[in-house]
Design an enzyme around this catalytic site. Structure first.
Site, PDB file in Angstrom:
ATOM      1  N   CYS A  29      81.195  37.053   6.472  1.00  0.00           N
ATOM      2  CA  CYS A  29      81.129  37.404   7.892  1.00  0.00           C
ATOM      3  C   CYS A  29      81.894  36.433   8.789  1.00  0.00           C
ATOM      4  O   CYS A  29      82.035  36.678   9.989  1.00  0.00           O
ATOM      5  CB  CYS A  29      79.676  37.470   8.333  1.00  0.00           C
ATOM      6  SG  CYS A  29      78.636  38.388   7.191  1.00  0.00           S
TER       7      CYS A  29
ATOM      8  N   HIS B  10      77.247  34.701  17.083  1.00  0.00           N
ATOM      9  CA  HIS B  10      77.263  35.486  15.848  1.00  0.00           C
ATOM     10  C   HIS B  10      76.178  36.552  15.936  1.00  0.00           C
ATOM     11  O   HIS B  10      76.417  37.705  15.606  1.00  0.00           O
ATOM     12  CB  HIS B  10      77.048  34.566  14.648  1.00  0.00           C
ATOM     13  CG  HIS B  10      77.229  35.238  13.335  1.00  0.00           C
ATOM     14  ND1 HIS B  10      78.387  35.897  12.989  1.00  0.00           N
ATOM     15  CD2 HIS B  10      76.385  35.377  12.278  1.00  0.00           C
ATOM     16  CE1 HIS B  10      78.257  36.407  11.765  1.00  0.00           C
ATOM     17  NE2 HIS B  10      77.056  36.106  11.320  1.00  0.00           N
TER      18      HIS B  10
ATOM     19  N   GLU C 262      70.752  30.139  14.940  1.00  0.00           N
ATOM     20  CA  GLU C 262      71.886  29.981  15.853  1.00  0.00           C
ATOM     21  C   GLU C 262      71.428  29.432  17.202  1.00  0.00           C
ATOM     22  O   GLU C 262      72.114  28.598  17.806  1.00  0.00           O
ATOM     23  CB  GLU C 262      72.623  31.307  16.043  1.00  0.00           C
ATOM     24  CG  GLU C 262      73.871  31.160  16.892  1.00  0.00           C
ATOM     25  CD  GLU C 262      74.756  32.385  16.919  1.00  0.00           C
ATOM     26  OE1 GLU C 262      75.920  32.272  17.377  1.00  0.00           O
ATOM     27  OE2 GLU C 262      74.298  33.466  16.497  1.00  0.00           O
TER      28      GLU C 262
ATOM     29  N   LYS D 111      77.357  42.368  18.964  1.00  0.00           N
ATOM     30  CA  LYS D 111      76.905  43.144  17.810  1.00  0.00           C
ATOM     31  C   LYS D 111      75.777  44.101  18.184  1.00  0.00           C
ATOM     32  O   LYS D 111      75.476  45.029  17.438  1.00  0.00           O
ATOM     33  CB  LYS D 111      76.447  42.215  16.684  1.00  0.00           C
ATOM     34  CG  LYS D 111      77.569  41.488  15.950  1.00  0.00           C
ATOM     35  CD  LYS D 111      77.024  40.674  14.787  1.00  0.00           C
ATOM     36  CE  LYS D 111      78.118  39.943  14.033  1.00  0.00           C
ATOM     37  NZ  LYS D 111      78.673  38.806  14.773  1.00  0.00           N
TER      38      LYS D 111
ATOM     39  N   HIS E 153      77.339  45.021  12.966  1.00  0.00           N
ATOM     40  CA  HIS E 153      77.946  43.855  12.315  1.00  0.00           C
ATOM     41  C   HIS E 153      79.176  44.310  11.536  1.00  0.00           C
ATOM     42  O   HIS E 153      79.071  44.957  10.492  1.00  0.00           O
ATOM     43  CB  HIS E 153      76.934  43.194  11.393  1.00  0.00           C
ATOM     44  CG  HIS E 153      77.364  41.847  10.892  1.00  0.00           C
ATOM     45  ND1 HIS E 153      78.663  41.372  11.003  1.00  0.00           N
ATOM     46  CD2 HIS E 153      76.667  40.856  10.274  1.00  0.00           C
ATOM     47  CE1 HIS E 153      78.743  40.174  10.477  1.00  0.00           C
ATOM     48  NE2 HIS E 153      77.549  39.835  10.029  1.00  0.00           N
TER      49      HIS E 153
ATOM     50  N   PHE F 152      77.800  34.688   4.858  1.00  0.00           N
ATOM     51  CA  PHE F 152      77.124  34.460   3.584  1.00  0.00           C
ATOM     52  C   PHE F 152      77.932  33.446   2.785  1.00  0.00           C
ATOM     53  O   PHE F 152      79.163  33.442   2.811  1.00  0.00           O
ATOM     54  CB  PHE F 152      77.035  35.766   2.783  1.00  0.00           C
ATOM     55  CG  PHE F 152      75.910  36.681   3.202  1.00  0.00           C
ATOM     56  CD1 PHE F 152      75.084  36.390   4.264  1.00  0.00           C
ATOM     57  CD2 PHE F 152      75.687  37.868   2.503  1.00  0.00           C
ATOM     58  CE1 PHE F 152      74.048  37.235   4.639  1.00  0.00           C
ATOM     59  CE2 PHE F 152      74.657  38.721   2.861  1.00  0.00           C
ATOM     60  CZ  PHE F 152      73.836  38.414   3.920  1.00  0.00           C
TER      61      PHE F 152
END
Length: 408
Positions: free
Chosen positions: A161, A300, A311, A332, A337, A396
């Protein structure tokens, strides 16, 4: 030798819109691009929603023969690259001084799934000879270079990502340190496929909210997972003096880039956001800016319980007391996503926020979460002076990438 790098072209191909204008207008007005999956029959899946690029015809952007031989992940990228190139005014450039860095998290997954099925059902003799070039992660960078005739640096960063942000960041380095004068940079992903949807659902990573438009709700107390989406986001980056000499529209200066690893868990973020803190601080240092200079963060913000809390902690550690004075939003909430495309498309959002003086909202933010206690620009866009913005992308594997964009 170090040089300033600016953004002169923006090419989004996303669930909320294709092209800079439609993309930006949709985000500012809070429109959702999430709906029932139509790319395949998802009726038996536990999750049946996603963010798709609707009515996409690859032959509008590339010739029919090339379209037949490439995966959707490449087709979306070529379309985004052409949009960005046109938005930049199709500048003249020495092909050897033009870089292409288009990243992806997965690559040609649709091709892989299709060909595995053909292998199982019809045997090895029916597997397509174009399988490998269609599914390899670097296919988009290679195809775009061929389409535009660019022979300069060419690369693909595959960091889940965070890939799109890494693509933009590495291209920025090529220009900053004199390896290129211009770059086509960003990310692409076409992972709304049966295998990906099933796999993410089995991980319990996806939202089970049956209402598509309300399913992605970053930082909200009722968030329960992300919404899988496809997209491509491409930026045209140029050395500043070159861009000014040709009279280009400069949306923002790409002023800093930070990257780090959590070294913690293959899918979960480090709970205190330690790696994210490093990347944010590195981006600010690279830009020569202090934390107090930050006006906006495009987070994010995946809408997963662990990511959003980590975050938030990271932003507070990186910015200190100033964190509570910074506008933070996750687009998002509208796009879903976009995996390997997310970091690039969201860097475009940060650049446009700087350019227009408008911060897009975090939609579906209705119930405050005590662990997420910053200003998330809930539900409505906000006019604001944005001198410096950060765009966060965390993947990830624990890979983190942060881009700093400021008013030129």
């Amino acid at each position: 030798m170090t040089r300033k790098v600016v953004v002169t072209g923006i090419g989004p191909v996303t669930p909320v819109g294709v092209g800079r204008g439609k993309f930006w207008d949709a985000l500012v007005s809070g429109q959702s691009g999430i709906a029932e999956v139509t790319l395949f029959d998802a009726s038996e899946f536990p999750v049946r929603i996603g963010g798709e690029v609707k009515d996409f015809d690859p032959t509008a952007w590339m010739d029919r023969k090339a379209a037949r031989r490439t995966d959707r992940v490449v087709q979306l990228a070529v379309a985004a690259a052409r949009l960005a190139w046109e938005d930049a005014g199709s500048p003249q450039v020495d092909p050897q001084r033009a870089a292409v860095v288009v990243s992806t998290g997965v690559g040609g997954l649709r091709t892989m799934e299709d060909q595995v099925r053909i292998l199982a059902e019809r045997g090895p003799g029916r597997v397509s000879a174009f399988t490998v070039p269609a599914m390899m992660p670097n296919a988009a960078s290679g195809q775009i270079a061929m389409e535009l005739g660019f022979t300069g640096p060419n690369a693909c960063v595959t960091t889940a990502c965070a890939a799109g942000a890494h693509g933009v960041g590495e291209a920025y380095r090529y220009i900053k340190h004199g390896m290129a004068d211009l770059a086509v940079a960003g990310g692409t992903e076409a992972a709304v496929t049966p295998l990906a949807l099933a796999a993410f659902a089995q991980m319990q990573a996806l939202s089970r909210n049956p209402d598509p438009a309300r399913a992605s709700r970053p930082f909200d107390a009722d968030r329960d997972g992300f919404v899988l989406a496809e997209a491509a986001g491409i930026l045209i980056l140029e050395e500043e003096e070159r861009a000014r000499e040709r009279g280009a529209t400069i949306y923002a200066e790409l002023a800093g880039y930070g990257t780090s690893a959590d070294a913690f868990h293959i899918t979960q973020p480090e709970p205190q956001g330690a790696g994210a803190v490093i990347a944010m601080q590195m981006a600010l240092t690279d830009a020569g800016e202090d934390a107090e200079a930050v006006d906006y963060i495009n987070a994010h913000g995946t809408s997963t319980p662990l990511n959003d809390a980590a975050e938030t902690r990271a932003i507070k550690k990186a910015l200190g007391d100033h964190a509570h004075r910074v506008a933070v939003s996750s687009t998002k909430s509208m796009t879903g996503h976009m995996v390997g495309a997310a970091g690039a498309a969201e860097a475009a959002v940060a650049a446009l926020a700087v350019h227009h003086g408008v911060i897009p909202p975090t939609t579906n933010h209705e119930t405050p979460d005590p662990e997420c206690d910053l200003d998330y620009v809930p539900n409505e866009a906000r006019k604001a002076e944005v001198r410096l913005a950060l765009s966060n992308a965390f993947g990830f594997g624990g890979q983190n990438a942060v881009l700093a964009l400021r008013r030129p």
